[in-house]
Design a protein around this motif. Structure first.
Motif, short mmCIF file in Angstrom:
data_model
loop_
_atom_site.label_atom_id
_atom_site.label_comp_id
_atom_site.label_asym_id
_atom_site.label_seq_id
_atom_site.Cartn_x
_atom_site.Cartn_y
_atom_site.Cartn_z
N GLY A 106 0.79 -1.23 0.00
CA GLY A 106 0.00 0.00 0.00
C GLY A 106 0.82 1.29 0.00
O GLY A 106 0.34 2.33 -0.46
N LEU A 107 2.05 1.23 0.52
CA LEU A 107 2.91 2.42 0.49
C LEU A 107 2.98 2.98 -0.93
O LEU A 107 2.91 4.20 -1.14
CB LEU A 107 4.31 2.04 1.00
CG LEU A 107 5.41 3.09 0.82
CD1 LEU A 107 5.10 4.36 1.62
CD2 LEU A 107 6.77 2.53 1.25
N VAL A 125 -0.07 4.95 -1.89
CA VAL A 125 -0.14 6.25 -1.21
C VAL A 125 0.84 7.23 -1.86
O VAL A 125 0.47 8.38 -2.17
CB VAL A 125 0.17 6.09 0.30
CG1 VAL A 125 0.28 7.44 0.98
CG2 VAL A 125 -0.91 5.25 0.97
N HIS A 159 4.14 4.00 7.95
CA HIS A 159 3.14 3.14 7.31
C HIS A 159 3.05 1.79 8.00
O HIS A 159 2.09 1.06 7.79
CB HIS A 159 3.47 2.95 5.83
CG HIS A 159 3.35 4.23 5.04
ND1 HIS A 159 2.22 4.55 4.33
CD2 HIS A 159 4.19 5.28 4.91
CE1 HIS A 159 2.38 5.74 3.77
NE2 HIS A 159 3.57 6.21 4.11
N ASN A 160 4.08 1.47 8.78
CA ASN A 160 4.07 0.16 9.43
C ASN A 160 5.17 0.10 10.48
O ASN A 160 6.35 0.18 10.15
CB ASN A 160 4.30 -0.92 8.36
CG ASN A 160 3.90 -2.29 8.84
OD1 ASN A 160 4.04 -2.60 10.03
ND2 ASN A 160 3.39 -3.10 7.95
N VAL A 185 -1.08 6.36 9.37
CA VAL A 185 -2.06 6.34 8.29
C VAL A 185 -3.51 6.06 8.71
O VAL A 185 -4.36 5.83 7.85
CB VAL A 185 -1.60 5.37 7.19
CG1 VAL A 185 -0.39 5.97 6.47
CG2 VAL A 185 -1.22 4.01 7.77
N ASN A 220 -5.43 7.23 5.08
CA ASN A 220 -5.10 7.22 3.66
C ASN A 220 -6.36 7.42 2.82
O ASN A 220 -7.43 6.91 3.16
CB ASN A 220 -4.51 5.87 3.24
CG ASN A 220 -3.09 5.68 3.71
OD1 ASN A 220 -2.34 6.65 3.89
ND2 ASN A 220 -2.69 4.43 3.90
N ARG A 241 -0.08 -9.16 0.81
CA ARG A 241 1.25 -9.64 1.12
C ARG A 241 1.05 -10.74 2.12
O ARG A 241 0.21 -10.63 3.01
CB ARG A 241 2.07 -8.52 1.80
CG ARG A 241 2.58 -7.45 0.91
CD ARG A 241 3.47 -6.48 1.68
NE ARG A 241 2.79 -5.82 2.78
CZ ARG A 241 3.10 -5.96 4.06
NH1 ARG A 241 4.11 -6.74 4.42
NH2 ARG A 241 2.44 -5.33 5.00
N GLN A 291 1.59 -10.16 10.00
CA GLN A 291 0.69 -9.03 10.28
C GLN A 291 -0.75 -9.28 9.80
O GLN A 291 -1.71 -8.75 10.35
CB GLN A 291 1.27 -7.79 9.58
CG GLN A 291 0.35 -6.63 9.45
CD GLN A 291 0.81 -5.61 8.38
OE1 GLN A 291 1.91 -5.72 7.86
NE2 GLN A 291 -0.02 -4.66 8.08
N LYS A 292 -0.90 -10.04 8.72
CA LYS A 292 -2.19 -10.12 8.04
C LYS A 292 -3.17 -11.12 8.65
O LYS A 292 -4.30 -11.24 8.20
CB LYS A 292 -1.97 -10.41 6.55
CG LYS A 292 -1.12 -9.34 5.84
CD LYS A 292 -1.84 -7.99 5.79
CE LYS A 292 -0.97 -6.92 5.16
NZ LYS A 292 -1.66 -5.61 5.08
N GLU A 305 -3.20 -3.47 11.51
CA GLU A 305 -3.30 -2.90 10.15
C GLU A 305 -3.25 -1.37 10.25
O GLU A 305 -4.22 -0.73 10.64
CB GLU A 305 -4.61 -3.34 9.50
CG GLU A 305 -4.65 -3.14 7.99
CD GLU A 305 -3.58 -3.94 7.27
OE1 GLU A 305 -2.61 -3.32 6.80
OE2 GLU A 305 -3.72 -5.19 7.19
N PRO A 306 -2.10 -0.79 9.90
CA PRO A 306 -1.97 0.68 10.00
C PRO A 306 -3.11 1.42 9.30
O PRO A 306 -3.74 2.30 9.89
CB PRO A 306 -0.62 0.93 9.35
CG PRO A 306 0.15 -0.34 9.61
CD PRO A 306 -0.84 -1.44 9.52
N CYS A 307 -3.38 1.09 8.07
CA CYS A 307 -4.58 1.63 7.41
C CYS A 307 -5.29 0.49 6.70
O CYS A 307 -6.39 0.11 7.04
CB CYS A 307 -4.22 2.74 6.41
SG CYS A 307 -5.67 3.33 5.54
N GLY A 308 -4.62 -0.08 5.70
CA GLY A 308 -5.26 -1.08 4.85
C GLY A 308 -5.97 -0.36 3.73
O GLY A 308 -6.74 0.59 3.96
N LEU A 309 -5.68 -0.78 2.52
CA LEU A 309 -6.34 -0.15 1.36
C LEU A 309 -7.36 -1.08 0.74
O LEU A 309 -8.39 -0.65 0.23
CB LEU A 309 -5.28 0.25 0.33
CG LEU A 309 -4.30 1.32 0.83
CD1 LEU A 309 -3.19 1.54 -0.19
CD2 LEU A 309 -5.02 2.63 1.11
C1 GLC Z 1 1.50 -0.35 5.14
C2 GLC Z 1 0.40 -0.92 6.00
C3 GLC Z 1 -0.98 -0.72 5.42
C4 GLC Z 1 -1.16 0.67 4.85
C5 GLC Z 1 -0.04 0.94 3.85
C6 GLC Z 1 -0.15 2.33 3.22
O1 GLC Z 1 2.11 -1.24 4.32
O2 GLC Z 1 0.62 -2.27 6.32
O3 GLC Z 1 -1.95 -0.95 6.43
O4 GLC Z 1 -2.40 0.78 4.22
O5 GLC Z 1 1.19 0.86 4.47
O6 GLC Z 1 -0.12 3.35 4.18
#
Ligand code: GLC
Ligand code: ADP
Length: 489
Positions: A18-19, A22, A166-167, A216, A249, A304, A308-309, A381-385
């Motif tokens: 996801g980085l 973003v 992001h993580n 995020v 995000n 991935r 974490q998942k 999960e910091p954000c998750g897209l």
């Molecule tokens: C990281 C996180 C994910 C987030 C992404 C973009 O890889 O695991 O949760 O959405 O970065 O910020």
């Protein structure tokens, strides 16, 4: 304002997660709001550039007893954003970005130190920004260098830094002798700077030296200040709590929407959902499911494969899940342990789970469009897209209530017709199984399921609002730098 991003991946040039989405989308939203934006990235073997032009032929990067010389090429101007690539084939012309399924490349510290130093030196030639916005440990040395080895450099006196986590699970941890190798002073090796239980921690350095820290999602910004989610850096974050915030995000609906998707066989919208059935058929065909019963709910996974998942929970319940009427389609790659786990599950339950161990963007889109539900049982999960993409595709998310998953998914209530998905809190297989069963039950009520789908499809997580929040932070840190007494560091 001139903002320069430094990051290790960015759509459409390089991506593992996801980085990249973003860093591909936020700069464009900022440029559309009238800001000048440059993005610095490594030039990997995977980075396809149509008209690369060298803009800095030789940049000197010091290592312990030798110099390395890299160049910078431009990838042109896209949607108002200028892209620059640090070119050093011995480090970046490789099969993958960070390593293989058996582990990280052993010289990652050198690779991303060279990248970060090159960003600073290149900006002196290509334009010094007012803000450096850096992302994750790979660009952590930018804020660290600016306040240490470059502290006296007149070129950077007014430059402020924002760092986005992001993580927290990836910190850039290396043995102490990495400092002299990277030509960094031993004075950084103290508990208040980069030292971390006897090692050097890049992320920690960025948290100490950046003017402002963001992460995020709002919930993750709170979670990482606790021992459960802080991976040992919760204390550092708590010390800086006044300059830590969570900004959710956004997502890029030009890429991820069933109305415009380039990778799906049919388009659909909240007004006309009929195309989704064709997408489902196409998805199942792509996974080799022969003569499927299209009434069965399909649960999609794109990820991935990392601890974490939360996929160990699926392994715990798969024998009981297999008794339900459903098909799971899973796409992912990463840690060998989880690749083997999914391959094993497919062998054991061929009627119920179809798996592809790969990284495949087209197939990721087909899963978003063709599934009925999307599963993200993440441990954190910091954000998750993907759950946000799923909402737009009317693919109902089943998630664990953590970080950005909790912030973006509202629980479905059949009585009120409100909500967008299904959530569980306890990290165990029982809770997951119960929640999947709830979703399967709701799926059987066709009319209310369509309400649920539309609730999600009508949500708007585009970048506009979040980009504005970043601008507010840029303004704040810029001002603080201009009046040094107020500067955070
Ligand atoms: C990281 C996180 C994910 C987030 C992404 C973009 O890889 O695991 O949760 O959405 O970065 O910020
Ligand atoms: P993370 O950054 O932790 O991996 P996110 O949900 O923020 O999680 O973003 C994951 C991104 O990577 C999404 O755009 C998703 O579609 C993509 N992705 C992950 N795994 C794969 C894969 N195996 N094939 C194609 N795309 C993938």
């Amino acid at each position: 304002m001139h903002i320069a991003f430094a990051a290790s991946e960015c759509v459409p040039f390089s991506k593992t997660g996801g980085l990249a989405d973003v860093v591909g989308a936020l700069p464009r939203a900022l440029a559309a709001a009238g800001h000048q934006v440059s993005v610095y990235l490594p030039r990997y073997r995977q980075t396809k550039l149509s008209d690369a032009q060298t803009v800095a032929r030789s940049i000197t990067i010091p290592f312990d007893d030798h110099y390395r010389f890299c160049s910078v090429v431009t990838g042109g101007n896209h949607s108002g954003v200028r892209f620059y690539f640090v070119d050093y084939p011995p480090f970046f012309d490789r099969d993958a970005l960070y390593g293989t399924s058996s582990g990280d490349y052993p010289d990652n510290a050198e690779r991303f130190a060279l990248f970060s130093r090159a960003v600073l030196e290149a900006s002196k030639i290509l334009g010094i920004p007012q803000i450096f916005h850096c992302h994750d440990w790979q660009s952590a040395l930018v804020p660290i260098l600016l306040r240490t080895q470059y502290a006296e450099d007149p070129a950077f006196q007014d430059v402020a830094t924002v760092f986005t986590i992001h993580n927290m699970g990836y910190q850039g941890l290396f043995p102490p002798d990495i400092l002299p190798l990277l030509s960094l002073p031993w004075d950084l090796f103290t508990m208040s700077k980069m030292e971390f239980f006897g090692n050097v921690n890049f992320l920690k350095g960025a948290l100490v030296y950046s003017d402002f820290i963001t992460t995020v999602s709002r919930k993750y910004s709170q979670e990482i200040q606790t021992a459960e989610f802080g991976f040992g850096l919760e204390g550092v974050l708590r010390d800086r709590a006044a300059t830590v915030t969570g900004i959710l995000n956004g997502v890029d609906y030009d890429e991820w929407s069933p109305q415009v998707d380039k990778f799906t066989v049919a388009k659909y919208s909240p007004q006309d959902l009929s195309g989704k059935a064709k997408c489902k058929q196409d998805l199942l065909a792509a996974f080799g499911v022969t003569s499927p019963d299209l009434r069965l709910p399909v649960i999609g996974i794109v990820s991935r494969f990392a601890a974490q998942k939360g996929f160990d929970l699926i392994a715990q319940i798969m024998d009981r899940l297999a008794r339900e009427e459903l098909i799971v389609v899973a796409l992912g790659n990463g840690d060998r342990q989880y690749e083997e786990m999914f391959a094993r599950l497919q062998k054991q339950f061929p009627q119920r789970i179809a798996v592809k161990i790969a990284y495949d963007n087209a197939l990721a889109h087909k899963i978003e469009a063709g599934s009925d539900m999307f599963l993200m049982p993440s441990k954190y999960e910091p954000c998750g897209l993907n759950q946000i993409y799923s909402l737009k595709y009317g693919t109902v998310p089943i998630v664990r209530a953590t970080g950005g998953l909790d912030d973006t998914i509202e629980p479905w209530d059949a009585r009120t017709g409100q909500g967008t998905g299904f959530k569980f809190s306890e990290y165990n297989g029982e809770a997951l199984l119960l929640t999947i069963k709830q979703a399967l039950k709701a799926f059987r009520d066709h009319a209310s399921w369509q309400t649920l789908m539309r609730n999600g499809m009508n949500k708007d997580f585009s970048w506009n609002a979040s980009a504005k929040e970043y601008v507010r932070i840029y303004e704040k840190v810029k001002q603080a730098r201009a009046t040094p007494a107020m500067a955070a560091v």
